[in-house]
Design a protein around this motif. Sequence first.
Motif, mmCIF file in Angstrom:
data_model
loop_
_atom_site.group_PDB
_atom_site.id
_atom_site.type_symbol
_atom_site.label_atom_id
_atom_site.label_comp_id
_atom_site.label_asym_id
_atom_site.label_seq_id
_atom_site.Cartn_x
_atom_site.Cartn_y
_atom_site.Cartn_z
ATOM 1 N N LEU A 135 0.828 -1.204 0.000
ATOM 2 C CA LEU A 135 0.000 0.000 0.000
ATOM 3 C C LEU A 135 0.864 1.256 0.000
ATOM 4 O O LEU A 135 0.594 2.205 -0.740
ATOM 5 C CB LEU A 135 -0.950 0.015 1.202
ATOM 6 N N ALA A 188 -5.134 3.005 -7.371
ATOM 7 C CA ALA A 188 -4.442 2.092 -6.462
ATOM 8 C C ALA A 188 -4.694 0.620 -6.787
ATOM 9 O O ALA A 188 -3.804 -0.210 -6.605
ATOM 10 C CB ALA A 188 -4.847 2.381 -5.020
ATOM 11 N N LEU A 192 -1.915 -2.374 -6.445
ATOM 12 C CA LEU A 192 -1.985 -3.346 -5.358
ATOM 13 C C LEU A 192 -2.079 -4.778 -5.870
ATOM 14 O O LEU A 192 -1.637 -5.708 -5.213
ATOM 15 C CB LEU A 192 -3.169 -3.026 -4.430
#
Length: 196
Positions: A135, A188, A192
């Motif tokens: 993250l 994101a 990820l």
Amino acid sequence: MRSVGRRRLDYVASVTPDDIDDLARAARDGDRAALDSLLAAVRPRALNVCRGVLPYSGDAEDACQEALLNIATKIGTWNGHGRFTTWMHVVALNSARSTYRKMKNQAVPTDFENGQHDRPDPRTTSIIAGTRLDLLEAMEAIEKSHPQYVEPLLLRDVYGMTYEDIAQLIDVPLGTVKAQIHHGRKLARPLLRGDT
């Protein structure tokens, strides 16, 4: 001496958010004793924020110390409209991310027999603590091209702050915060998952 330390712990545990706001206002206005009491009262919260980013306790302690120093030196930038603890949360989060970046930049890869260096996959492994920190790596990548999405996304998805609190903290309209978080999540997800 033990009873004095115990009384201090009891005091810190019994400080309410209103008490913290009052201490922060007094500290912002130059009251040194209020600043000392404020830092003692918010230290556990700052440490928890740092532990959320840096799972190794030594790293989190370093980040917490940086956060407390930043709080002490930048308390004048707290405008007093929202809770002090909300402002402090962002200061601690930024200190933890800064500590992570410094440590990552200082990390040295290990040598193997043939002289080649082995670099762990940064999307899945922390060079520092050996734990998953994909993250943080994703946030670093997003910050390069879309820095406005990182802070709202971390505050919402990692720390669970409400949209309203985030909007007040970063001083943007509620709809803008929701849009930034939505777009940040879209950026994101592939990072990820490890998509290229």
